[in-house]
Design a protein around this motif. Structure first.
Motif, short mmCIF file in Angstrom:
data_model
loop_
_atom_site.label_atom_id
_atom_site.label_comp_id
_atom_site.label_asym_id
_atom_site.label_seq_id
_atom_site.Cartn_x
_atom_site.Cartn_y
_atom_site.Cartn_z
N ASP A 22 -1.21 -0.02 -10.72
CA ASP A 22 -0.92 -0.96 -11.81
C ASP A 22 -2.21 -1.66 -12.20
O ASP A 22 -2.56 -2.69 -11.63
N ILE A 23 -2.90 -1.09 -13.17
CA ILE A 23 -4.20 -1.66 -13.57
C ILE A 23 -4.06 -3.01 -14.26
O ILE A 23 -5.06 -3.70 -14.48
N TRP A 24 -2.84 -3.41 -14.59
CA TRP A 24 -2.65 -4.69 -15.25
C TRP A 24 -2.50 -5.84 -14.26
O TRP A 24 -2.51 -7.00 -14.65
N THR A 25 -2.38 -5.51 -12.99
CA THR A 25 -2.37 -6.54 -11.96
C THR A 25 -3.81 -7.00 -11.75
O THR A 25 -4.72 -6.20 -11.62
N LYS A 26 -3.99 -8.31 -11.72
CA LYS A 26 -5.32 -8.89 -11.57
C LYS A 26 -5.52 -9.33 -10.11
O LYS A 26 -4.60 -9.78 -9.45
N TRP A 27 -6.77 -9.19 -9.66
CA TRP A 27 -7.13 -9.50 -8.27
C TRP A 27 -8.35 -10.41 -8.21
O TRP A 27 -9.32 -10.19 -8.94
N SER A 28 -8.30 -11.38 -7.33
CA SER A 28 -9.45 -12.24 -7.06
C SER A 28 -10.15 -11.69 -5.82
O SER A 28 -9.52 -11.52 -4.77
#
Length: 100
Positions: A22-28
């Protein structure tokens, strides 16, 4: 050092595949250091390490917009910095899902 250890590549490849679901999930990507150095240098070092890690993920086909880089330096230690064991625990990477 800001290079990726060869023994970490297999794990990073697994993580990359997970992120690709899921490339739309953002990660810090938060990178921490021990307290050996100046505050400014530790922040720069940890930011450089975060950048190297994200560059690796991007080289695996992930979009850079998926990641937020944070060079935390020696902030928020999880152990005391007065022993090598403690300093080792404080040199860490945390990848946290960003809830939007």
């Amino acid at each position: 050092k800001n290079d990726i250890k060869p023994e970490a590549l297999q794990l990073l490849d697994k993580i990359s595949k997970f992120f690709a679901k899921d490339i739309w999930t953002k990660w810090s990507v938060d990178v921490y250091t021990d307290n050996k150095g100046t505050v400014e240098q530790l922040k720069l070092n940890s930011l450089d390490r975060a950048r190297v890690l994200v560059d690796y993920f991007v080289s695996k086909g992930l979009p850079s917009f998926q990641f937020r880089l944070n060079g935390q330096g020696s902030e928020n230690p999880v152990a005391k910095n007065n022993t090598e064991e403690g300093r080792t625990k404080n040199r860490r990477i945390e990848i946290i899902k960003i809830e939007e």
